[in-house]
Design an enzyme around this catalytic site. Structure first.
Site, PDB file in Angstrom:
ATOM      1  N   ARG A   1       0.843  -1.195   0.000  1.00  0.00           N
ATOM      2  CA  ARG A   1       0.000   0.000   0.000  1.00  0.00           C
ATOM      3  C   ARG A   1       0.879   1.246   0.000  1.00  0.00           C
ATOM      4  NH1 ARG A   1      -2.006  -3.520   4.048  1.00  0.00           N
ATOM      5  NH2 ARG A   1      -4.102  -4.332   3.621  1.00  0.00           N
TER       6      ARG A   1
ATOM      7  N   LYS B   1      -2.219  -2.205   7.831  1.00  0.00           N
ATOM      8  CA  LYS B   1      -3.428  -1.768   8.529  1.00  0.00           C
ATOM      9  C   LYS B   1      -3.499  -2.391   9.916  1.00  0.00           C
ATOM     10  CE  LYS B   1      -6.419  -0.847   4.552  1.00  0.00           C
ATOM     11  NZ  LYS B   1      -7.693  -1.200   3.887  1.00  0.00           N
TER      12      LYS B   1
ATOM     13  N   HIS C   1      -2.339   2.519  -5.807  1.00  0.00           N
ATOM     14  CA  HIS C   1      -3.013   1.243  -5.567  1.00  0.00           C
ATOM     15  C   HIS C   1      -3.128   0.417  -6.842  1.00  0.00           C
ATOM     16  CE1 HIS C   1      -4.500  -0.255  -1.790  1.00  0.00           C
ATOM     17  NE2 HIS C   1      -5.527  -0.849  -2.372  1.00  0.00           N
TER      18      HIS C   1
ATOM     19  N   ARG D   1      -0.584  -2.191  -6.846  1.00  0.00           N
ATOM     20  CA  ARG D   1      -0.919  -3.278  -5.917  1.00  0.00           C
ATOM     21  C   ARG D   1      -1.890  -4.246  -6.594  1.00  0.00           C
ATOM     22  NH1 ARG D   1      -1.127  -4.611  -0.353  1.00  0.00           N
ATOM     23  NH2 ARG D   1      -3.192  -5.064   0.489  1.00  0.00           N
TER      24      ARG D   1
ATOM     25  N   HIS E   1      -3.766  -9.015   3.558  1.00  0.00           N
ATOM     26  CA  HIS E   1      -5.218  -9.036   3.707  1.00  0.00           C
ATOM     27  C   HIS E   1      -5.606  -9.886   4.913  1.00  0.00           C
ATOM     28  CE1 HIS E   1      -6.027  -8.082  -0.822  1.00  0.00           C
ATOM     29  NE2 HIS E   1      -5.864  -6.991  -0.105  1.00  0.00           N
TER      30      HIS E   1
ATOM     31  N   TYR F   1      -9.066 -10.713  -7.025  1.00  0.00           N
ATOM     32  CA  TYR F   1      -8.076 -10.794  -8.091  1.00  0.00           C
ATOM     33  C   TYR F   1      -8.222 -12.056  -8.927  1.00  0.00           C
ATOM     34  CZ  TYR F   1      -6.223  -6.955  -5.448  1.00  0.00           C
ATOM     35  OH  TYR F   1      -6.107  -5.746  -4.788  1.00  0.00           O
TER      36      TYR F   1
END
Length: 330
Positions: free
Chosen positions: A158, A182, A276, A279, A302, A311
């Site tokens: 990110r 995150k 992004h 990514r 994730h 994806y």
């Protein structure tokens, strides 16, 4: 009213809502809709290290709408969000809070697709070859831009993770970098030899030259755009930062957006032109190459496998498109 470029985004939103309620006499239902939409915008911007009205740019607004689109929000909701933010930025510009209106060219995403934007392998190669040619002149900014894009694409990180990297987080021998994701979750991400070469050129020739130039100019390093999340604007964190902005301080989210947007704006394809995209592209190319879905989940950081599964849909969509255009019986 004089320009208030340094004002916080949340403060400006509150002022706009007060104007909508009392100055324009809009219905409470309309004001509530504005408030809900703009609260989501503030949260989205804050998560990307942007908290000042003056740093609210068109690319971030587009990414906000695109994020809502491929999270499955209704078309009517996305259209309303677009209308809300354009009303807000128009008011901010006309009232003198900002010099220009970043939302004047904003449109809600078109079409029914909720898939993220992906750049083809050939487009990535052409883009990186162009950056490498610029970097061969040993221009510090070009060396940095090449290293930034190589690492974004190689590691699939990110933008907030990229700008938070310190030099000590990089392990050039093992080809890994430690990032803070995150929720404060730390992970170690691999990258390839081309990214290592670009990083070494930046660290050996670009970074020292840019830092020395900035220090010679005013004796301190100022932040570029916004510092990493949690950092203070215009603070001098350059002694530790892996990537530096043009003024010698830690490269921020906004500065990274500018670097990437210049590269992606002329490429075909819909969707946002922010960091992004690399990514999304890295994840899709890994799956296209046969990578295990759970390995990609771990690489991207994730929390849920379901987030990574988007994806697989991207890969399937690309396969169907190739089939339709290439198979004689499609």
């Amino acid at each position: 009213m004089t320009e208030r470029n340094g004002e916080r985004l949340a403060v400006a939103v509150d002022a706009f809502l007060a104007h909508a309620r009392h100055g324009r006499g809009l219905s409470e239902q309309t004001v509530r809709a504005y408030a809900n939409d703009l609260e989501q915008l503030v949260a989205f911007a804050t998560a990307r290290g942007i908290d000042r009205l003056s740093d609210l740019g068109l690319e971030l607004l587009r990414d906000w709408l695109w994020d809502a689109d491929h999270r499955g929000l209704a078309r009517s909701t996305i259209a309303r969000r677009s209308s809300s933010v354009r009303a807000f930025t128009r008011w901010a510009s006309e009232s003198g809070w900002i010099a220009s209106d970043p939302g004047v060219r904003l449109r809600a995403p078109k079409g029914a697709s909720h898939l993220p934007r992906v750049v083809s392998s050939d487009q990535v190669r052409t883009m990186l070859d162009g950056l490498a040619a610029r970097a061969a002149t040993d221009d510090p900014g070009a060396l940095r831009d090449l290293a930034v894009v190589e690492l974004l694409y190689a590691a699939g990180i990110r933008v907030s993770e990229l700008v938070g990297i310190d030099v000590r987080d990089l392990d050039r021998g093992r080809l890994t970098v430690r990032v803070l994701g995150k929720g404060g979750k730390e992970r170690v991400v691999p990258f390839g030899v081309p990214a290592r070469d670009a990083l070494e050129a930046w660290l050996d020739r670009g970074r020292p030259a840019l830092l020395a130039s900035a220090q010679a100019g005013d004796g301190r390093a100022a932040g570029d755009g916004h510092a990493a999340v949690g950092g203070a604007r215009n603070a001098p964190p350059a002694a530790d930062a892996l990537f530096l902005g043009d003024r010698g301080g830690r490269l921020g989210v906004r500065g990274t957006y500018r670097i990437v947007a210049r590269l992606l704006q002329d490429l075909p394809g819909d969707g946002p032109s922010g960091p992004h995209t690399f990514r999304h592209t890295a994840a899709t190319h890994l799956l296209d190459g046969g990578a295990d879905l759970r390995a990609v989940q771990e690489l991207l950081g994730h929390a849920s496998l379901g987030t990574t599964q988007i994806y697989t849909h991207v890969s399937s969509a690309r396969l169907r498109e190739v089939y339709r255009t290439a198979h004689p019986r499609a």
